[in-house]
Structures are given as structure tokens and as C-alpha cells.
Motif scaffolding. Structure first.
Motif, PDB file in Angstrom:
ATOM      1  N   UNK A  21      -6.256  50.192  12.219  1.00  0.00           N
ATOM      2  CA  UNK A  21      -5.920  50.391  11.629  1.00  0.00           C
ATOM      3  C   UNK A  21      -6.662  50.461   9.939  1.00  0.00           C
ATOM      4  N   UNK A  22      -7.037  49.857   9.713  1.00  0.00           N
ATOM      5  CA  UNK A  22      -8.581  49.416   8.336  1.00  0.00           C
ATOM      6  C   UNK A  22      -9.271  50.337   8.030  1.00  0.00           C
ATOM      7  N   UNK A  23     -10.393  50.702   9.219  1.00  0.00           N
ATOM      8  CA  UNK A  23     -10.680  51.192   9.496  1.00  0.00           C
ATOM      9  C   UNK A  23     -10.590  52.939   9.509  1.00  0.00           C
ATOM     10  N   UNK A  24      -9.191  53.098   9.964  1.00  0.00           N
ATOM     11  CA  UNK A  24      -8.935  54.297  10.222  1.00  0.00           C
ATOM     12  C   UNK A  24      -8.389  55.215   8.727  1.00  0.00           C
ATOM     13  N   UNK A  25      -8.464  54.187   8.162  1.00  0.00           N
ATOM     14  CA  UNK A  25      -7.967  54.275   6.592  1.00  0.00           C
ATOM     15  C   UNK A  25      -8.703  54.603   6.059  1.00  0.00           C
ATOM     16  N   UNK A  26     -10.354  53.908   6.222  1.00  0.00           N
ATOM     17  CA  UNK A  26     -11.393  54.156   5.860  1.00  0.00           C
ATOM     18  C   UNK A  26     -11.776  56.074   5.834  1.00  0.00           C
TER      19      UNK A  26
END
Length: 337
Positions: free
Chosen positions: A18-23
Motif C-alpha cells: 500500500x505505501x508504494x501504491x500511495x506513492x
């Protein structure tokens, strides 16, 4: 490394990324695919609402394209996280409208080649029965996920409904966040940094499973003493973190079709991560379980660790703990004086 029992599959959740999706440096489908491309898992769980902006409308072409890419990489989707939005912006949806909201998600999940879809325990209600013909048509299983404080004692009617339906198309998924012997070290550190009363943090650290601790958590919240910056983080104590034992869910284990091996960080010095996995593995081996056991990382809420490395290390730990837990071996150990 020894093999898992027959019919058990270790999988990884794309939610971990998820953190990479947000980026947004790569698309969500591309990121989900990396779990297979990097060799972390051949079976992955995905969240439909995270994959495509067209959610909840059907994205059949995109789903088939991702399925083909996964197949080419030697992977597949195991379970898809779906949802039911209870409100349409003006009124609470009727059961007909709720089913209409869910149906395109089921069709998209089938186009992904998924084995099943996942909803929170009890959310579907009467839709469990109504969805059976559609689940049959699409060759899907609907899993209701129990986690945190949602034990059989807390919500008996939700478990009873699955048992009464008695269909292989409707099964239970257990999240081992129910079975936490202690809170994550990194979480307690985050509360301390956020200004939570040191006396309460000490109590959470040393007496998590004591009933009085739950009361102290509620009292502290009601008193207004939870610092604003950690208010959302604090709510995990009431929703996402459970304090039960494997014996508390023993009666519903025959309903299981999947397990979330929820973890928060990798601090396992006192087996606070290993023990729930070990307990679940032993119990499932004795029930003849078949299904997926999925690595799902929840600590991204307060940690900035590399999600691929974190998932890989957790899968390695889980594989070692779950290997060779055959029923005969488990029963033999249990009967040894």
C-alpha cells in the motif's frame, strides 16, 4: 526446507504494498505483479478497490489482462478483497441494491481467475444465501473474515450463519490478529512517541491479555487523554488487535477456508509472532484444513520498512513454522506424556 502439508498454500497480500501504491510511481496492478515476479509468492491476494479507479464498476478487460500477466509469471490470484457500500449517498441500500453493488465485483474477481472473494464477518448478512447462485455460476467462494475482537463469543450469530448455510461456497477466513499474545514492540514505541500516558503503555506492554487492560483502554479513550496525532493509531487497540487464544476459536475451525497470517513488525524475540502461527498450524493440521495462509502486513500504518523485504522475511518465518504439520504428527505429540 520441509514442505507444507498437502492442500496448504502460502500466499502474500498486495495490501502489503500500500505505501508504494500511495506513492503512485507504479500502477497498483504492476505492484501486485511484483510479488510474483520477485519470487515472494505464486499466489497473491488483492484488494479490488486498490487495483483500479473504476471500482466498484466492472473492469473485466483490465482483470483479464492482469490475470494473463500473472499466469505468464507463474502466479495467480487466490482471494480478492471486495466490499459492500451500505449507503448510496442518500439512503441505506436495500438487499437488492447491496447485491447489485456486489455483483460486478464478483464478476471482476472471476475474470481475475480468483478462487474467492472476501468480506468482513457479518457484513453480508442475508446476502450470503442470496449470493449462492451467483457464486456457483462464477465458481467463487465467499469468505467472511473474522479478526481482532470478532471471536465466536463476541458475534456468535455471524458464525452460526456460515455453519447453517453449510456450503463450500461460503467459508470463514480467520485473521490471527485475534490471537495476539502481546502487542507489537514497534506499535508500543509509536504510542510512546505520540505522547500516550507511559503508565498505560507499560500496562499494554506487560498485561495485554488481562481483561482489566481492555477496560483501561476504553477509560483512557473516554477521558479524552489520547493525543490527537495518535488517535487513529490508538483505535487499533479496540478494533484490530485481539487477545484470544486458539482454544477460543476451536469450535469454528472446521468452517475455515483461509487464514490471514497478520503481522505488524518482525520483532519476534519472545515468539509474539511465531506462537500464533504455530498454534494455528497445529490446530489446522488436526482439522484437515485446505486453503491459503496469507502474509498480511498491518504495520505499514506506523512503519516505513521495505514492504517486499518485510513480506519475504515473514513468509520465510511462516513457512518454517507451518511445514510438516500433518495430523498424525500433531496427534502423536499431543498424546505424548
Amino acid at each position: 526446507m520441509s514442505a507444507l502439508p498437502a492442500g496448504w498454500t502460502l500466499s502474500a497480500s498486495a495490501f502489503n504494498l500500500t505505501p508504494e501504491v500511495v506513492r503512485a510511481e507504479r500502477t497498483a496492478p504492476d505492484l501486485a505483479l511484483t510479488l510474483v515476479e520477485r519470487g515472494l509468492a505464486s499466489a497473491i491476494e488483492v484488494e479490488l478497490g486498490q487495483l483500479w479507479r473504476g471500482y466498484p464498476a466492472a473492469t473485466l478487460a483490465e482483470a483479464r489482462a492482469l490475470q494473463e500477466r500473472l499466469d505468464a509469471a507463474g502466479g495467480r490470484v487466490s482471494i480478492v478483497g471486495v466490499s459492500i457500500d451500505e449507503w448510496d449517498g442518500h439512503h441505506r441500500r436495500t438487499d437488492d441494491e447491496r447485491l447489485a453493488f456486489l455483483e460486478p465485483q464478483l464478476r471482476t474477481s472471476a475474470a481475475l481467475g480468483a478462487q474467492g472473494v472476501r468480506l468482513p464477518l457479518g457484513q453480508a448478512g442475508a446476502l450470503l444465501e442470496r449470493a449462492l447462485p451467483l457464486l456457483e455460476e462464477l465458481d467463487l467462494v465467499l469468505y467472511e473474515e473474522a479478526q481482532g475482537h470478532g471471536t465466536p463469543a463476541a458475534v456468535p450469530e455471524a458464525y452460526a450463519r456460515i455453519a447453517a448455510i453449510d456450503s463450500p461456497r461460503v467459508r470463514l477466513l480467520l485473521d490471527i490478529s485475534m490471537l495476539m499474545p502481546a502487542l507489537p514492540v514497534s506499535y508500543l514505541d509509536a504510542l510512546s512517541r505520540g505522547g500516550v500516558d507511559p503508565a498505560l503503555v507499560a500496562r499494554l506492554r506487560d498485561h495485554w491479555r488481562e481483561p482489566e487492560t481492555h477496560g483501561a483502554v476504553i477509560d483512557h479513550l473516554r477521558s479524552g487523554r489520547v493525543p490527537g496525532p495518535v488517535d487513529t493509531l490508538y483505535m487499533n487497540l479496540l478494533v484490530r488487535f485481539g487477545r484470544s487464544d486458539i482454544a477460543d476459536v476451536a469450535s469454528v475451525l472446521p468452517l475455515l477456508g483461509g487464514v490471514h497470517l497478520k503481522f505488524w513488525d518482525l520483532d519476534d524475540a519472545d515468539d509474539r509472532i511465531s506462537d500464533p502461527i504455530r498454534d494455528v498450524g497445529t490446530a489446522l493440521a488436526a482439522t484437515g484444513f485446505t486453503g491459503t495462509l496469507c502474509s498480511e502486513w498491518g504495520g505499514q500504518e506506523w512503519l516505513d520498512d521495505d514492504p517486499w523485504e518485510t513480506t519475504s522475511r515473514h513468509l520465510s518465518l511462516a513457512a518454517g513454522l507451518l511445514s510438516d504439520r500433518h495430523p498424525s504428527e500433531t496427534l502423536q505429540k499431543a498424546s505424548t506424556p
